[in-house]
Design a protein around this motif. Structure first.
Motif, PDB file in Angstrom:
ATOM      1  N   PHE A 135       0.860  -1.187   0.000  1.00  0.00           N
ATOM      2  CA  PHE A 135       0.000   0.000   0.000  1.00  0.00           C
ATOM      3  C   PHE A 135       0.897   1.239   0.000  1.00  0.00           C
ATOM      4  O   PHE A 135       0.696   2.167  -0.766  1.00  0.00           O
ATOM      5  CB  PHE A 135      -0.881  -0.048   1.256  1.00  0.00           C
ATOM      6  CG  PHE A 135      -1.961   0.974   1.292  1.00  0.00           C
ATOM      7  CD1 PHE A 135      -3.207   0.696   0.771  1.00  0.00           C
ATOM      8  CD2 PHE A 135      -1.752   2.221   1.869  1.00  0.00           C
ATOM      9  CE1 PHE A 135      -4.230   1.637   0.810  1.00  0.00           C
ATOM     10  CE2 PHE A 135      -2.761   3.166   1.911  1.00  0.00           C
ATOM     11  CZ  PHE A 135      -4.000   2.879   1.382  1.00  0.00           C
ATOM     12  N   TYR A 136       1.900   1.233   0.874  1.00  0.00           N
ATOM     13  CA  TYR A 136       2.874   2.335   0.944  1.00  0.00           C
ATOM     14  C   TYR A 136       4.167   1.852   0.301  1.00  0.00           C
ATOM     15  O   TYR A 136       5.081   1.402   0.988  1.00  0.00           O
ATOM     16  CB  TYR A 136       3.107   2.749   2.397  1.00  0.00           C
ATOM     17  CG  TYR A 136       1.849   3.223   3.079  1.00  0.00           C
ATOM     18  CD1 TYR A 136       1.298   4.470   2.787  1.00  0.00           C
ATOM     19  CD2 TYR A 136       1.183   2.420   3.999  1.00  0.00           C
ATOM     20  CE1 TYR A 136       0.123   4.897   3.395  1.00  0.00           C
ATOM     21  CE2 TYR A 136       0.009   2.842   4.616  1.00  0.00           C
ATOM     22  CZ  TYR A 136      -0.513   4.078   4.300  1.00  0.00           C
ATOM     23  OH  TYR A 136      -1.671   4.502   4.900  1.00  0.00           O
ATOM     24  N   ARG A 186      11.515  -0.365   0.729  1.00  0.00           N
ATOM     25  CA  ARG A 186      10.669  -1.404   1.338  1.00  0.00           C
ATOM     26  C   ARG A 186      10.541  -2.607   0.412  1.00  0.00           C
ATOM     27  O   ARG A 186      10.553  -3.750   0.861  1.00  0.00           O
ATOM     28  CB  ARG A 186       9.273  -0.848   1.648  1.00  0.00           C
ATOM     29  CG  ARG A 186       9.230   0.016   2.889  1.00  0.00           C
ATOM     30  CD  ARG A 186       7.787   0.271   3.307  1.00  0.00           C
ATOM     31  NE  ARG A 186       7.135  -0.927   3.765  1.00  0.00           N
ATOM     32  CZ  ARG A 186       5.835  -1.186   3.639  1.00  0.00           C
ATOM     33  NH1 ARG A 186       5.039  -0.311   3.076  1.00  0.00           N
ATOM     34  NH2 ARG A 186       5.334  -2.309   4.095  1.00  0.00           N
ATOM     35  N   ASN A 197      -6.647 -14.462  12.167  1.00  0.00           N
ATOM     36  CA  ASN A 197      -5.320 -13.847  12.182  1.00  0.00           C
ATOM     37  C   ASN A 197      -4.441 -14.559  11.149  1.00  0.00           C
ATOM     38  O   ASN A 197      -4.444 -15.800  11.094  1.00  0.00           O
ATOM     39  CB  ASN A 197      -4.716 -14.008  13.586  1.00  0.00           C
ATOM     40  CG  ASN A 197      -3.563 -13.073  13.822  1.00  0.00           C
ATOM     41  OD1 ASN A 197      -2.762 -12.825  12.925  1.00  0.00           O
ATOM     42  ND2 ASN A 197      -3.471 -12.552  15.023  1.00  0.00           N
TER      43      ASN A 197
HETATM   44  O1  PTJ Z   1       2.716  -3.043   3.881  1.00  0.00           O
HETATM   45  P1  PTJ Z   1       1.758  -2.056   3.260  1.00  0.00           P
HETATM   46  O2  PTJ Z   1       2.421  -0.822   2.735  1.00  0.00           O
HETATM   47  O3  PTJ Z   1       0.878  -2.699   2.208  1.00  0.00           O
HETATM   48  O4  PTJ Z   1       0.772  -1.472   4.421  1.00  0.00           O
HETATM   49  C1  PTJ Z   1      -0.115  -2.267   4.982  1.00  0.00           C
HETATM   50  C2  PTJ Z   1      -1.093  -1.639   6.023  1.00  0.00           C
HETATM   51  C3  PTJ Z   1      -1.524  -2.796   6.908  1.00  0.00           C
HETATM   52  C4  PTJ Z   1      -0.430  -0.580   6.852  1.00  0.00           C
HETATM   53  C5  PTJ Z   1      -2.264  -1.024   5.273  1.00  0.00           C
HETATM   54  O5  PTJ Z   1      -2.804  -1.973   4.392  1.00  0.00           O
HETATM   55  C6  PTJ Z   1      -3.360  -0.532   6.195  1.00  0.00           C
HETATM   56  O6  PTJ Z   1      -3.399   0.627   6.561  1.00  0.00           O
HETATM   57  O7  PTJ Z   1      -4.254  -1.428   6.581  1.00  0.00           O
HETATM   58  P2  PTJ Z   1      -5.599  -1.078   7.387  1.00  0.00           P
HETATM   59  O8  PTJ Z   1      -6.531  -0.311   6.518  1.00  0.00           O
HETATM   60  O9  PTJ Z   1      -5.271  -0.573   8.735  1.00  0.00           O
HETATM   61  O10 PTJ Z   1      -6.243  -2.513   7.515  1.00  0.00           O
HETATM   62  C7  PTJ Z   1      -5.684  -3.516   8.185  1.00  0.00           C
HETATM   63  C8  PTJ Z   1      -6.791  -4.593   8.369  1.00  0.00           C
HETATM   64  O11 PTJ Z   1      -6.129  -5.797   8.617  1.00  0.00           O
HETATM   65  C9  PTJ Z   1      -7.715  -4.297   9.559  1.00  0.00           C
HETATM   66  O12 PTJ Z   1      -9.042  -4.658   9.237  1.00  0.00           O
HETATM   67  C10 PTJ Z   1      -7.179  -5.228  10.653  1.00  0.00           C
HETATM   68  O13 PTJ Z   1      -8.202  -5.687  11.509  1.00  0.00           O
HETATM   69  C11 PTJ Z   1      -6.614  -6.372   9.823  1.00  0.00           C
HETATM   70  N1  PTJ Z   1      -5.465  -7.041  10.442  1.00  0.00           N
HETATM   71  C12 PTJ Z   1      -4.429  -6.476  11.113  1.00  0.00           C
HETATM   72  N2  PTJ Z   1      -3.556  -7.414  11.521  1.00  0.00           N
HETATM   73  C13 PTJ Z   1      -4.035  -8.600  11.090  1.00  0.00           C
HETATM   74  C14 PTJ Z   1      -5.257  -8.365  10.383  1.00  0.00           C
HETATM   75  N3  PTJ Z   1      -5.971  -9.348   9.821  1.00  0.00           N
HETATM   76  C15 PTJ Z   1      -5.491 -10.608   9.928  1.00  0.00           C
HETATM   77  N4  PTJ Z   1      -4.334 -10.903  10.600  1.00  0.00           N
HETATM   78  C16 PTJ Z   1      -3.597  -9.946  11.181  1.00  0.00           C
HETATM   79  N5  PTJ Z   1      -2.464 -10.253  11.833  1.00  0.00           N
END
Ligand code: PTJ
Length: 251
Positions: A104-105, A110, A200
């Motif tokens: 995403f970022y 990275r 998870n």
């Molecule tokens: O690595 P990148 O650049 O692609 O960035 C990835 C993130 C995770 C930062 C980006 O995609 C993001 O901002 O994600 P969100 O919108 O915060 O969404 C994350 C979703 O994943 C939420 O619904 C969380 O509940 C879920 N989540 C977080 N950790 C886990 C998970 N689901 C399954 N297993 C996990 N360990």
């Protein structure tokens, strides 16, 4: 790294936090990755930190869909790679399906670190590297619209743990079957995807590895039946029930 006592009641969760914090320091993770992880922890807590029967059914269906696919692809972001790289690589060999870096970022630094992490975990080939060809996904703009010609672009089935809602929607709209893993059953990604595994990644991906070993022996007809019988909306409702049952137990 701080020494966490295995006797600590939240030992497993704390070990994962340390792993994520270290990976963040190393520059593999996005700035907001730890926030996303914390949100995941909160949802996992209200799921009882275990894989529900609904998630198992979605895992079984997701694997069946990947085994039936002409071009299955596993698309990974930072959080998924840090938490499950070895299992992702094993899954990729067993299906077989190529791994594509999908950030995403996205920054060149990275991407290089992700490639190293995946290769150290045993990946022989990784798509979506710096300098690789890419094509835009219709309906998306910027780095998030990237798809590798041999990866998500031509895939008919894409496994995308922790995907963002817009991308999940764009992939579904371009006719692909999207399998996601997301602890939040109400997220746009969970609601939009074709097969949503509410679990998870640290439990779901090892379980997918186990399941593929079993389902690989099944005839195609049986795999097709598993996929045809699955209803994602009903499955998400079952996950929401698991959450409410978990709370009722405490009453
Ligand atoms: O690595 P990148 O650049 O692609 O960035 C990835 C993130 C995770 C930062 C980006 O995609 C993001 O901002 O994600 P969100 O919108 O915060 O969404 C994350 C979703 O994943 C939420 O619904 C969380 O509940 C879920 N989540 C977080 N950790 C886990 C998970 N689901 C399954 N297993 C996990 N360990």
């Amino acid at each position: 790294m701080h020494k966490i006592s295995p006797k600590h009641p939240r030992y497993n969760s704390l070990v994962l936090r340390e792993k994520m914090a270290e990976a963040y320091q190393e520059g593999i993770l996005a700035d907001t990755a730890l926030i996303a992880h914390g949100r995941g922890e909160a949802f996992d807590y209200i799921l009882g930190e275990k894989t529900s029967p609904a998630a198992l059914e979605a895992i079984r269906t997701g694997i069946s869909a990947m085994l039936l696919a002409d071009n299955p692809v596993i698309s990974v972001n930072g959080n998924t790679a840090v938490l499950t790289a070895e299992y992702i690589v094993e899954l990729s060999h067993l299906i077989p399906a190529p791994i594509e870096i999908n950030l995403f970022y996205r920054t060149p630094e990275r991407v290089k670190k992700m490639e190293k992490l995946l290769k150290n975990a045993g990946a022989t080939e990784v798509l979506g590297k710096e300098g690789d060809d890419h094509v835009p996904i219709p309906g998306l703009e910027g780095p998030r619209s990237r798809a590798h010609p041999e990866g998500a672009h031509r895939a008919d089935v894409v496994l995308v743990p922790l995907e963002d809602g817009d991308r999940a929607q764009a992939l579904v709209s371009s006719g692909k079957k999207v399998i996601t893993i997301d602890l939040n059953p109400l997220s746009r990604t969970a609601q939009t995807s074709s097969i949503t595994i509410v679990d998870n990644v640290v439990r779901a991906i090892p379980l997918m590895v186990q399941e593929v070993k079993k389902l690989k022996r099944y005839p195609q007809k049986q795999l097709k039946e598993i996929v045809d019988e699955f209803d994602n909306t009903k499955n998400i409702a079952k996950s929401l029930n698991s959450i409410s049952n978990y709370f009722k137990q405490d009453e």
